[in-house]
Design an enzyme around this catalytic site. Sequence first.
Site, short mmCIF file in Angstrom:
data_model
loop_
_atom_site.label_atom_id
_atom_site.label_comp_id
_atom_site.label_asym_id
_atom_site.label_seq_id
_atom_site.Cartn_x
_atom_site.Cartn_y
_atom_site.Cartn_z
N GLY A 31 0.80 -1.22 0.00
CA GLY A 31 0.00 0.00 0.00
C GLY A 31 0.83 1.26 0.00
N LEU A 33 0.27 3.62 -2.10
CA LEU A 33 0.54 3.40 -3.52
C LEU A 33 1.20 4.61 -4.18
CD1 LEU A 33 -2.76 1.58 -4.60
CD2 LEU A 33 -0.56 0.56 -3.95
N GLY A 36 5.06 3.69 -9.10
CA GLY A 36 5.77 2.42 -9.28
C GLY A 36 4.81 1.25 -9.18
N HIS A 37 3.95 1.27 -8.16
CA HIS A 37 2.93 0.22 -8.02
C HIS A 37 1.95 0.25 -9.20
CE1 HIS A 37 3.71 1.05 -3.52
NE2 HIS A 37 4.13 -0.20 -3.70
N GLY A 147 8.16 -5.81 -8.94
CA GLY A 147 9.06 -4.78 -9.47
C GLY A 147 10.52 -5.19 -9.31
N LYS A 149 12.66 -3.19 -8.65
CA LYS A 149 13.13 -2.34 -7.55
C LYS A 149 13.62 -3.22 -6.39
CE LYS A 149 13.10 1.06 -4.44
NZ LYS A 149 12.60 0.46 -3.26
P1 AMP Z 1 5.94 -2.64 -1.75
O1 AMP Z 1 4.58 -2.05 -1.57
O2 AMP Z 1 7.06 -1.67 -1.51
O3 AMP Z 1 6.11 -3.95 -1.03
O4 AMP Z 1 6.06 -2.99 -3.30
C1 AMP Z 1 5.11 -3.79 -3.94
C2 AMP Z 1 5.61 -4.15 -5.31
O5 AMP Z 1 5.85 -2.96 -6.04
C3 AMP Z 1 6.94 -4.92 -5.30
O6 AMP Z 1 6.93 -5.90 -6.32
C4 AMP Z 1 7.95 -3.84 -5.58
O7 AMP Z 1 9.14 -4.31 -6.19
C5 AMP Z 1 7.16 -2.97 -6.55
N1 AMP Z 1 7.71 -1.62 -6.58
C6 AMP Z 1 7.89 -0.77 -5.54
N2 AMP Z 1 8.47 0.38 -5.96
C7 AMP Z 1 8.68 0.24 -7.29
C8 AMP Z 1 9.26 1.06 -8.29
N3 AMP Z 1 9.75 2.27 -8.03
N4 AMP Z 1 9.30 0.59 -9.56
C9 AMP Z 1 8.82 -0.64 -9.86
N5 AMP Z 1 8.26 -1.47 -8.96
C10 AMP Z 1 8.20 -1.03 -7.69
#
Ligand code: AMP
Length: 291
Positions: A31, A33, A36-37, A147, A149
Amino acid sequence: MIEIATIEALRGWRREQRRGKLRVGFVPTMGSLHEGHLRLVDRARTLSDRTVLSVFVNPTQFGPGEDLDKYPRDRVRDGELAAARDVDCLFAPHTSDVYPEKSAITVSPGPLADRLCGTNRPGHFAGVLLVVLKLLNMVEPDVAIFGRKDAQQAWLIRRMVHDLNVPVIIDVAPIVREPDGLAMSSRNAYLDRTQRCAAAALSRALEAGHRAFVGGDTEPAHIIDVTRAVLANEPAVVVEYVDVVDPTTLATPERAHDQSVLALAVQLGGTRLIDNVPLGAGLSADVFVER
Ligand code: AMP
């Protein structure tokens, strides 16, 4: 968009999609968001007929003293952003539903979790793999999108799905970056103005390492030194690691090659930031948003 909070309701929704022979794409998130998400959602829509986005701050992947309690949460805004991006199903389960009791059975990530981020975050990837496996079993998607990332996380998930025969395709999407190169992250919200300026050094450092490689330097130690030198210009940036690794083994190759990844983690005023770049492509592999 339908908003679902319980696993039972999710299973009902999933049955409907199966009856309609609709392919389901899944984007798991914690979340808060950001773009990137949302680019992962766009990608899910190109790969499937219906998109599920989950929002769940997973307690088992946070270590003691980490930011579980202060992790940014904004369910209302997340709902608005997901709906505006044509998510079909927003799944936001309660912790008590995902973990009715402490899971006696766990997922052991093996040696791939011992390096890079695993060195300073013991137990982190075991928590990630446990929740991802549980979410995959709840959503039963045809394809799940992660991602790059969180590159080590994506590699471990691919390996788990392969080793445990989980019936899902794993897709890994490019990093979405701010115009100055900073990789988008929910944790960027912790940065004050000065720290936010300093954070741009991460992608500059990766770019410098990439340039050294393109210039013919394939010695990992040299590429790491060049990268560290850029970070050293920002006194507020405390380096946790800078490494060149092979994505399948996470070992440092004798000579860097096109498939090698230059990865780093730093602390910036108490905020942990990670970033990486494939040496074969550099930052051109990524997406820069416009402001
Ligand atoms: P998180 O909410 O940080 O756990 O991220 C959820 C998903 O979004 C994971 O697969 C992350 O790798 C992806 N994600 C987060 N930030 C980015 C970004 N800047 N670019 C691409 N994917 C991202």
